[in-house]
Scaffold this motif. Structure first.
Motif, PDB file in Angstrom:
ATOM      1  N   ALA A 291       0.835  -1.202   0.000  1.00 15.97           N
ATOM      2  CA  ALA A 291       0.000   0.000   0.000  1.00 15.97           C
ATOM      3  C   ALA A 291       0.873   1.256   0.000  1.00 15.97           C
ATOM      4  O   ALA A 291       0.611   2.220  -0.750  1.00 15.97           O
ATOM      5  N   PHE A 292       1.914   1.262   0.806  1.00 11.83           N
ATOM      6  CA  PHE A 292       2.798   2.427   0.886  1.00 11.83           C
ATOM      7  C   PHE A 292       3.573   2.630  -0.410  1.00 11.83           C
ATOM      8  O   PHE A 292       3.647   3.747  -0.939  1.00 11.83           O
ATOM      9  N   ILE A 293       4.137   1.553  -0.949  1.00 11.23           N
ATOM     10  CA  ILE A 293       4.920   1.664  -2.193  1.00 11.23           C
ATOM     11  C   ILE A 293       4.031   2.094  -3.352  1.00 11.23           C
ATOM     12  O   ILE A 293       4.403   2.939  -4.177  1.00 11.23           O
ATOM     13  N   GLY A 294       2.816   1.536  -3.436  1.00 10.04           N
ATOM     14  CA  GLY A 294       1.906   1.921  -4.502  1.00 10.04           C
ATOM     15  C   GLY A 294       1.520   3.385  -4.415  1.00 10.04           C
ATOM     16  O   GLY A 294       1.491   4.100  -5.428  1.00 10.04           O
ATOM     17  N   ALA A 295       1.233   3.849  -3.195  1.00  7.40           N
ATOM     18  CA  ALA A 295       0.828   5.246  -3.023  1.00  7.40           C
ATOM     19  C   ALA A 295       1.958   6.205  -3.373  1.00  7.40           C
ATOM     20  O   ALA A 295       1.746   7.202  -4.079  1.00  7.40           O
ATOM     21  N   THR A 296       3.150   5.938  -2.894  1.00  9.29           N
ATOM     22  CA  THR A 296       4.274   6.833  -3.185  1.00  9.29           C
ATOM     23  C   THR A 296       4.610   6.815  -4.672  1.00  9.29           C
ATOM     24  O   THR A 296       4.995   7.850  -5.237  1.00  9.29           O
ATOM     25  N   SER A 297       4.454   5.665  -5.320  1.00 12.28           N
ATOM     26  CA  SER A 297       4.714   5.588  -6.763  1.00 12.28           C
ATOM     27  C   SER A 297       3.718   6.439  -7.542  1.00 12.28           C
ATOM     28  O   SER A 297       4.055   7.031  -8.575  1.00 12.28           O
ATOM     29  N   GLY A 298       2.488   6.514  -7.057  1.00 12.87           N
ATOM     30  CA  GLY A 298       1.481   7.322  -7.734  1.00 12.87           C
ATOM     31  C   GLY A 298       1.766   8.807  -7.697  1.00 12.87           C
ATOM     32  O   GLY A 298       1.244   9.576  -8.507  1.00 12.87           O
ATOM     33  N   CYS A 299       2.628   9.235  -6.782  1.00 15.85           N
ATOM     34  CA  CYS A 299       2.922  10.663  -6.617  1.00 15.85           C
ATOM     35  C   CYS A 299       3.685  11.264  -7.801  1.00 15.85           C
ATOM     36  O   CYS A 299       3.705  12.497  -7.954  1.00 15.85           O
ATOM     37  N   ALA A 300       4.345  10.438  -8.595  1.00 20.29           N
ATOM     38  CA  ALA A 300       5.216  10.978  -9.646  1.00 20.29           C
ATOM     39  C   ALA A 300       4.758  10.612 -11.055  1.00 20.29           C
ATOM     40  O   ALA A 300       5.405  11.011 -12.027  1.00 20.29           O
ATOM     41  N   GLN A 301       3.662   9.873 -11.200  1.00 19.92           N
ATOM     42  CA  GLN A 301       3.234   9.430 -12.523  1.00 19.92           C
ATOM     43  C   GLN A 301       2.648  10.587 -13.334  1.00 19.92           C
ATOM     44  O   GLN A 301       2.043  11.511 -12.775  1.00 19.92           O
ATOM     45  N   THR A 302       2.829  10.533 -14.637  1.00 20.15           N
ATOM     46  CA  THR A 302       2.278  11.557 -15.527  1.00 20.15           C
ATOM     47  C   THR A 302       1.190  11.009 -16.443  1.00 20.15           C
ATOM     48  O   THR A 302       0.484  11.792 -17.081  1.00 20.15           O
ATOM     49  N   ASP A 303       1.062   9.697 -16.532  1.00 20.70           N
ATOM     50  CA  ASP A 303      -0.009   9.077 -17.314  1.00 20.70           C
ATOM     51  C   ASP A 303      -1.264   9.015 -16.445  1.00 20.70           C
ATOM     52  O   ASP A 303      -1.233   8.484 -15.328  1.00 20.70           O
ATOM     53  N   ILE A 304      -2.375   9.530 -16.928  1.00 23.07           N
ATOM     54  CA  ILE A 304      -3.591   9.619 -16.136  1.00 23.07           C
ATOM     55  C   ILE A 304      -4.063   8.257 -15.643  1.00 23.07           C
ATOM     56  O   ILE A 304      -4.612   8.135 -14.534  1.00 23.07           O
ATOM     57  N   LYS A 305      -3.809   7.217 -16.429  1.00 23.19           N
ATOM     58  CA  LYS A 305      -4.238   5.880 -16.031  1.00 23.19           C
ATOM     59  C   LYS A 305      -3.237   5.214 -15.098  1.00 23.19           C
ATOM     60  O   LYS A 305      -3.620   4.416 -14.233  1.00 23.19           O
ATOM     61  N   LYS A 306      -1.974   5.516 -15.241  1.00 24.16           N
ATOM     62  CA  LYS A 306      -0.974   4.888 -14.362  1.00 24.16           C
ATOM     63  C   LYS A 306      -1.076   5.407 -12.931  1.00 24.16           C
ATOM     64  O   LYS A 306      -0.775   4.659 -11.988  1.00 24.16           O
ATOM     65  N   VAL A 307      -1.485   6.656 -12.759  1.00 27.72           N
ATOM     66  CA  VAL A 307      -1.739   7.133 -11.403  1.00 27.72           C
ATOM     67  C   VAL A 307      -2.803   6.249 -10.758  1.00 27.72           C
ATOM     68  O   VAL A 307      -2.665   5.809  -9.610  1.00 27.72           O
ATOM     69  N   LEU A 308      -3.866   5.963 -11.506  1.00 31.11           N
ATOM     70  CA  LEU A 308      -4.950   5.130 -10.989  1.00 31.11           C
ATOM     71  C   LEU A 308      -4.492   3.691 -10.801  1.00 31.11           C
ATOM     72  O   LEU A 308      -4.949   3.003  -9.869  1.00 31.11           O
ATOM     73  N   ALA A 309      -3.589   3.234 -11.655  1.00 36.89           N
ATOM     74  CA  ALA A 309      -3.090   1.853 -11.522  1.00 36.89           C
ATOM     75  C   ALA A 309      -2.350   1.686 -10.199  1.00 36.89           C
ATOM     76  O   ALA A 309      -2.567   0.710  -9.464  1.00 36.89           O
ATOM     77  N   TYR A 310      -1.478   2.633  -9.878  1.00 36.08           N
ATOM     78  CA  TYR A 310      -0.740   2.524  -8.616  1.00 36.08           C
ATOM     79  C   TYR A 310      -1.656   2.741  -7.420  1.00 36.08           C
ATOM     80  O   TYR A 310      -1.414   2.202  -6.333  1.00 36.08           O
ATOM     81  N   LEU A 344     -15.414   4.396 -11.241  1.00 41.63           N
ATOM     82  CA  LEU A 344     -15.751   5.787 -11.532  1.00 41.63           C
ATOM     83  C   LEU A 344     -14.529   6.565 -12.002  1.00 41.63           C
ATOM     84  O   LEU A 344     -14.591   7.314 -12.998  1.00 41.63           O
ATOM     85  N   LEU A 345     -13.407   6.392 -11.316  1.00 43.66           N
ATOM     86  CA  LEU A 345     -12.190   7.124 -11.681  1.00 43.66           C
ATOM     87  C   LEU A 345     -11.674   6.698 -13.051  1.00 43.66           C
ATOM     88  O   LEU A 345     -11.285   7.541 -13.872  1.00 43.66           O
ATOM     89  N   PHE A 346     -11.658   5.402 -13.313  1.00 46.20           N
ATOM     90  CA  PHE A 346     -11.148   4.941 -14.609  1.00 46.20           C
ATOM     91  C   PHE A 346     -12.062   5.373 -15.754  1.00 46.20           C
ATOM     92  O   PHE A 346     -11.587   5.795 -16.822  1.00 46.20           O
ATOM     93  N   LEU A 347     -13.364   5.246 -15.554  1.00 44.32           N
ATOM     94  CA  LEU A 347     -14.273   5.641 -16.628  1.00 44.32           C
ATOM     95  C   LEU A 347     -14.255   7.158 -16.821  1.00 44.32           C
ATOM     96  O   LEU A 347     -14.395   7.644 -17.952  1.00 44.32           O
ATOM     97  N   SER A 348     -14.071   7.910 -15.741  1.00 44.50           N
ATOM     98  CA  SER A 348     -13.902   9.365 -15.877  1.00 44.50           C
ATOM     99  C   SER A 348     -12.612   9.681 -16.638  1.00 44.50           C
ATOM    100  O   SER A 348     -12.575  10.575 -17.503  1.00 44.50           O
ATOM    101  N   ALA A 349     -11.549   8.945 -16.312  1.00 46.48           N
ATOM    102  CA  ALA A 349     -10.290   9.121 -17.047  1.00 46.48           C
ATOM    103  C   ALA A 349     -10.480   8.769 -18.520  1.00 46.48           C
ATOM    104  O   ALA A 349      -9.948   9.444 -19.410  1.00 46.48           O
ATOM    105  N   GLY A 350     -11.253   7.719 -18.775  1.00 42.23           N
ATOM    106  CA  GLY A 350     -11.554   7.360 -20.162  1.00 42.23           C
ATOM    107  C   GLY A 350     -12.312   8.457 -20.881  1.00 42.23           C
ATOM    108  O   GLY A 350     -12.073   8.730 -22.065  1.00 42.23           O
TER     109      GLY A 350
END
Length: 629
Positions: A291-310, A344-350
């Motif tokens: 959970a911690f590694i996924g959250a911190t990884s999401g802090c630097a992503q630039t792809d709208i879907k990869k933020v949601l993936a992490y 909701l987040l993924f479909l909004s991103a879509g």
């Protein structure tokens, strides 16, 4: 009406078979409508069966419906059947409900794709596999569904296989999952060896005959399978690359199928985890670290879907944290609410990607709230829900996990609490970069200026429905009144005997609830302070977070490359010189011997006559020596 449960998996299977035969004739939107109706029908049946099961007394909420014998091997008799209980029906209902909305959304999203029918063919097969996984009455048919969702994820992640990145992502997902599946398979062997059966009810009834060590081994081996399927450390890198698939696929994998399978499996084996506490604690720690590694990884992503993936990686970690703490109802509660706000987040991103003509870089967006107000509003609800802002669904579900983590270990709670604050922050960063500030839109592929726009009703109606679920979903399990914890009491027949109970006063519960709300609001405030009107903050976006702590690089360096070198060495040395050398050497020896013997075959009669005479003389001499000797 419980006996109608067989229709739940059969309807998506029927949709798959119809599309397999007639997808080209149905065309668009016909193929999408057939697929959507099949899954929506399964949802309606799920609700009816759910209601019929709810009408029964808690002690009678277990119905096993055998279908037929799959195969018999010695003493092993494996049948195909359904286990209808509160856990399986909870899973079936939310899987079919969320999947139906995603199917509906996909009709418009995939409208211009040349393989429209093939896409919905895979979607129906995906849902069928997931339903067999959660409804099966034994481990082996669950494994069948487990492999089915794995295969379908490969088909859908690599759907646009003409792109090398998509083809590689599909293979990566398959390989990572096969690693985990090996653990599941070994666990099945051990379960059968120790119990003589693979039927859930029979296995759990015989746990008293199994040593604690064997129970821990079974639990951890099954957890290895869950680590692969539900993207936990160290096998989570495939999930970010899975964003190469169409956005509805990402929503389906992250919200309703695939990654939730591992959490379901660990909740299903709650009697085993209860008797193997060390294994359970391992699950908790792996979950909270992920959970911690996924959250911190999401802090630097630039792809709208990869933020949601992490964020999915992180939220799944919370679910495993709950499982490891013996809070199985909290794990399922978070799974349900996560399905709502993550879909909701993924479909909004879509919708954003659709309006931005396939642009996915959040640094090239901005100011979309004015042009896409509905999408901005739904994404905002998703952000605040996953952040845990009260009274949205994420607040109640995540609060349950944090409370149970404190019960087991304050250290677990501390890591999870920090992660909760980070979650509110990085999801805020994404929202602000996408929907606020100045526009940063590039020109499209044809060189024309982009004109972002809201999608049609086929795409926006599912967003509205999911928004209501994300807002109100938390009210199915409120902690402050003994009659408001509906989900917990519903799941009691399945998990009550294994649940680790805690007794906190109403004051303590409110203290934890307030602290959870403060963490969420603090994360939102930090995001607003740092990212409102700002596009780049390099100090907050280090490369090692962009590359998810470089775990993928480490696996490549210390696992993939050595394995490749070993394979090359095996091919050149063992295969060519040892195996091929032995086979070739034997053949050459036979050939040389044949050449020597062949020289005796001259074709001249006198030589053969001479040989006969010589042989006769030798035989006569031999017998004379034997007689006179």
């Amino acid at each position: 009406m419980i006996h109608a449960a067989f229709l739940i998996p059969c309807l998506p299977l029927a949709g798959f078979l119809i599309l397999l035969v007639a997808k080209n004739k149905l065309g668009r939107p016909g193929a999408g409508i057939v697929a959507t109706v099949a899954v929506a029908g399964a949802f309606v049946v799920s609700v009816i069966v759910f209601a019929a099961l709810f009408a029964k007394a808690p002690e009678h909420r277990l119905v096993v419906e055998p279908w037929y014998t799959w195969f018999t091997a010695g003493k092993l008799n494996v049948g195909v059947g359904l286990q209808i209980d509160p856990l399986s029906m909870t899973m079936a209902t939310f899987v079919t409900g969320v999947s139906a909305l995603i199917h509906c959304y996909s009709i418009a999203y995939m409208d211009h794709d040349r393989d429209f029918g093939r896409f919905f063919l895979y979607l129906n097969l995906f849902v069928f596999s997931m339903l067999m996984l959660v409804l099966s009455d034994n481990f082996l048919v669950t494994f069948f569904g487990w492999e089915g969702v794995g295969v379908c994820s490969y088909f859908l992640i690599a759907f646009w296989f003409e792109r090398d990145s998509a083809a590689s992502a599909g293979k990566k997902a398959m390989i990572y999952n096969r690693i985990g599946d090996a653990g599941f398979l070994v666990a099945l062997f051990l379960i059968y060896e120790r119990t003589g059966t693979l039927q859930y009810t029979q296995v759990f009834a015989r746990l008293g005959n199994i040593s604690t060590g064997n129970l821990a081994a079974i639990a951890l081996l099954l957890f290895v399978g869950a680590v692969g399927k539900s993207a936990q450390i160290p096998l989570f890198p495939w999930l970010a690359d899975a964003m190469e698939g169409p956005t509805p696929v990402s929503a389906l994998i992250h919200a309703a199928t695939m990654v939730t399978a591992g959490v379901y499996l660990m909740v299903r084996i709650n009697p085993i985890l209860h008797l193997a506490p060390d294994a359970a604690h391992t699950v908790a720690w792996v979950g909270v670290i992920t959970a911690f590694i996924g959250a911190t990884s999401g802090c630097a992503q630039t792809d709208i879907k990869k933020v949601l993936a992490y964020s999915t990686v992180s939220q799944l970690g919370y679910m495993f944290l709950a499982v490891g703490c013996g809070a199985y109802d909290a794990a399922i509660f978070l799974m349900l609410t996560h399905a709502f706000y993550k879909a909701l987040l993924f479909l909004s991103a879509g919708s954003v990607i659709h309006g931005m003509e396939d642009e996915q870089d959040i640094k090239k967006m901005g100011a979309l709230a004015k042009l896409m107000p509905l999408t901005a509003a739904t994404f905002l609800i998703g952000w605040l829900s996953i952040a845990g802002v009260p009274p949205l669904s994420g607040f109640w579900a995540k609060g349950e996990v944090l409370l149970n983590a404190w019960t087991i270990s304050p250290a677990l709670w501390a890591v999870a609490a920090v992660t909760a604050l980070i979650t509110a922050y990085y999801m805020g960063r994404e929202y602000l970069l996408v929907f606020t500030g100045a526009s940063r839109w590039p020109r499209n592929a044809a060189g024309h200026e982009l004109h972002p726009h809201e999608a049609g009703k086929v795409m926006t109606v599912p967003l509205v429905v999911l928004s209501f679920c994300a807002v109100l979903g938390g009210f199915i399990n409120l902690p402050f009144h003994p009659h408001w914890d509906l989900l917990e009491r519903w799941l009691d027949p399945v998990v009550a005997h294994s649940t680790v109970t805690h007794h906190y006063s109403l004051l303590h519960s409110w203290v934890f609830a307030v602290s959870d709300g403060v963490l969420a609001v603090a994360g939102v405030a930090i995001a607003l302070a740092l990212w409102r009107g700002v596009v780049n903050r390099p100090a907050l976006e280090p490369n090692f977070l962009l590359r998810a702590w470089k775990l993928d690089d480490l696996l490549d360096r210390f696992v993939a490359r050595p394995s490749t070198s070993l394979a090359v060495a095996t091919d050149t040395v063992v295969e060519n010189k040892v195996i091929d050398g032995a086979v070739t050497g034997l053949a050459q020896t036979v050939a040389r011997g044949g050449n020597v013997i062949r020289r005796t075959q001259t074709g001249y009669v006198r030589n053969y006559a001479l040989g006969i005479v010589a042989g006769t003389i030798v035989l006569v001499a031999y017998f004379l020596v034997r007689v006179h000797g």
